[in-house]
Design a protein around this motif. Structure first.
Motif, PDB file in Angstrom:
ATOM      1  N   PRO A  52      11.977  20.316  -4.246  1.00 21.86           N
ATOM      2  CA  PRO A  52      10.701  19.720  -3.862  1.00 21.86           C
ATOM      3  C   PRO A  52      10.900  18.398  -3.117  1.00 21.86           C
ATOM      4  O   PRO A  52      11.828  17.642  -3.396  1.00 21.86           O
ATOM      5  N   GLU A  53      10.027  18.133  -2.171  1.00 18.46           N
ATOM      6  CA  GLU A  53      10.076  16.908  -1.377  1.00 18.46           C
ATOM      7  C   GLU A  53       8.747  16.176  -1.489  1.00 18.46           C
ATOM      8  O   GLU A  53       7.694  16.806  -1.629  1.00 18.46           O
ATOM      9  N   LEU A  54       8.801  14.860  -1.401  1.00 17.66           N
ATOM     10  CA  LEU A  54       7.561  14.091  -1.322  1.00 17.66           C
ATOM     11  C   LEU A  54       6.881  14.385   0.009  1.00 17.66           C
ATOM     12  O   LEU A  54       7.550  14.618   1.020  1.00 17.66           O
ATOM     13  N   ALA A  55       5.581  14.340   0.001  1.00 16.92           N
ATOM     14  CA  ALA A  55       4.801  14.584   1.215  1.00 16.92           C
ATOM     15  C   ALA A  55       4.913  13.408   2.179  1.00 16.92           C
ATOM     16  O   ALA A  55       5.424  12.345   1.823  1.00 16.92           O
ATOM     17  N   ASP A  56       4.413  13.598   3.369  1.00 19.82           N
ATOM     18  CA  ASP A  56       4.297  12.492   4.311  1.00 19.82           C
ATOM     19  C   ASP A  56       3.072  11.666   3.933  1.00 19.82           C
ATOM     20  O   ASP A  56       2.027  12.227   3.594  1.00 19.82           O
ATOM     21  N   PRO A  57       3.177  10.345   4.009  1.00 19.35           N
ATOM     22  CA  PRO A  57       2.010   9.507   3.729  1.00 19.35           C
ATOM     23  C   PRO A  57       0.989   9.624   4.860  1.00 19.35           C
ATOM     24  O   PRO A  57       1.310  10.131   5.940  1.00 19.35           O
ATOM     25  N   GLU A 111       0.831  -1.214   0.000  1.00 21.08           N
ATOM     26  CA  GLU A 111       0.000   0.000   0.000  1.00 21.08           C
ATOM     27  C   GLU A 111       0.858   1.253   0.000  1.00 21.08           C
ATOM     28  O   GLU A 111       0.574   2.218  -0.722  1.00 21.08           O
ATOM     29  N   LEU A 112       1.910   1.246   0.836  1.00 23.23           N
ATOM     30  CA  LEU A 112       2.804   2.401   0.888  1.00 23.23           C
ATOM     31  C   LEU A 112       3.495   2.586  -0.456  1.00 23.23           C
ATOM     32  O   LEU A 112       3.592   3.704  -0.963  1.00 23.23           O
ATOM     33  N   LEU A 113       3.957   1.505  -1.051  1.00 25.06           N
ATOM     34  CA  LEU A 113       4.599   1.584  -2.358  1.00 25.06           C
ATOM     35  C   LEU A 113       3.635   2.161  -3.398  1.00 25.06           C
ATOM     36  O   LEU A 113       4.001   3.046  -4.178  1.00 25.06           O
ATOM     37  N   ALA A 114       2.402   1.701  -3.414  1.00 23.45           N
ATOM     38  CA  ALA A 114       1.401   2.228  -4.357  1.00 23.45           C
ATOM     39  C   ALA A 114       1.158   3.721  -4.111  1.00 23.45           C
ATOM     40  O   ALA A 114       1.064   4.504  -5.062  1.00 23.45           O
ATOM     41  N   TRP A 115       1.073   4.118  -2.843  1.00 23.33           N
ATOM     42  CA  TRP A 115       0.860   5.528  -2.504  1.00 23.33           C
ATOM     43  C   TRP A 115       2.007   6.380  -3.041  1.00 23.33           C
ATOM     44  O   TRP A 115       1.791   7.406  -3.669  1.00 23.33           O
ATOM     45  N   VAL A 116       3.257   5.940  -2.793  1.00 22.12           N
ATOM     46  CA  VAL A 116       4.430   6.689  -3.238  1.00 22.12           C
ATOM     47  C   VAL A 116       4.438   6.819  -4.756  1.00 22.12           C
ATOM     48  O   VAL A 116       4.727   7.889  -5.296  1.00 22.12           O
ATOM     49  N   ARG A 117       4.123   5.756  -5.458  1.00 18.12           N
ATOM     50  CA  ARG A 117       4.167   5.780  -6.927  1.00 18.12           C
ATOM     51  C   ARG A 117       3.151   6.744  -7.524  1.00 18.12           C
ATOM     52  O   ARG A 117       3.330   7.230  -8.636  1.00 18.12           O
ATOM     53  N   GLU A 118       2.094   7.055  -6.785  1.00 12.21           N
ATOM     54  CA  GLU A 118       1.083   8.009  -7.253  1.00 12.21           C
ATOM     55  C   GLU A 118       1.471   9.464  -6.992  1.00 12.21           C
ATOM     56  O   GLU A 118       0.876  10.372  -7.571  1.00 12.21           O
ATOM     57  N   GLN A 119       2.438   9.697  -6.122  1.00 10.59           N
ATOM     58  CA  GLN A 119       2.791  11.061  -5.719  1.00 10.59           C
ATOM     59  C   GLN A 119       3.557  11.777  -6.808  1.00 10.59           C
ATOM     60  O   GLN A 119       4.468  11.228  -7.411  1.00 10.59           O
TER      61      GLN A 119
END
Length: 81
Positions: free
Chosen positions: A55-60, A13-21
């Motif tokens: 730019p940084e990725l957000a927190d999940p 789930e975390l991997l899927a979330w990151v790939r959408e960001q």
């Protein structure tokens, strides 16, 4: 570099979330990794000096991770191969 550890059994789930960001702006390169222990790592390359913000990725979502996200900034000093 951005690294997070998912709650037990939620690594996919975390991997899927990151790939959408998406990031505001396009890095030169972006790589996403997974590791045992439900860990996900994202490395981005930016055409900017180390002192310049990028730019940084957000927190999940909080329920998806078992601890806060870790972020590190590195500067390339050598490329081999």
């Amino acid at each position: 570099m951005w690294e997070a550890r998912a709650e037990e059994g939620r690594g996919a789930e975390l991997l899927a979330w990151v790939r959408e960001q998406r990031l505001p702006g396009e890095p030169l390169r972006r790589e996403t990794f997974r590791a045992p222990g439900d860990r996900v790592l994202v490395v981005t390359w930016w055409p900017a000096p180390a002192a310049e913000p990028v730019p940084e990725l957000a927190d999940p979502p909080g329920e998806l991770v078992r601890r806060p996200v870790h972020r590190w900034r590195f500067e390339s000093v050598e490329v081999l191969g």
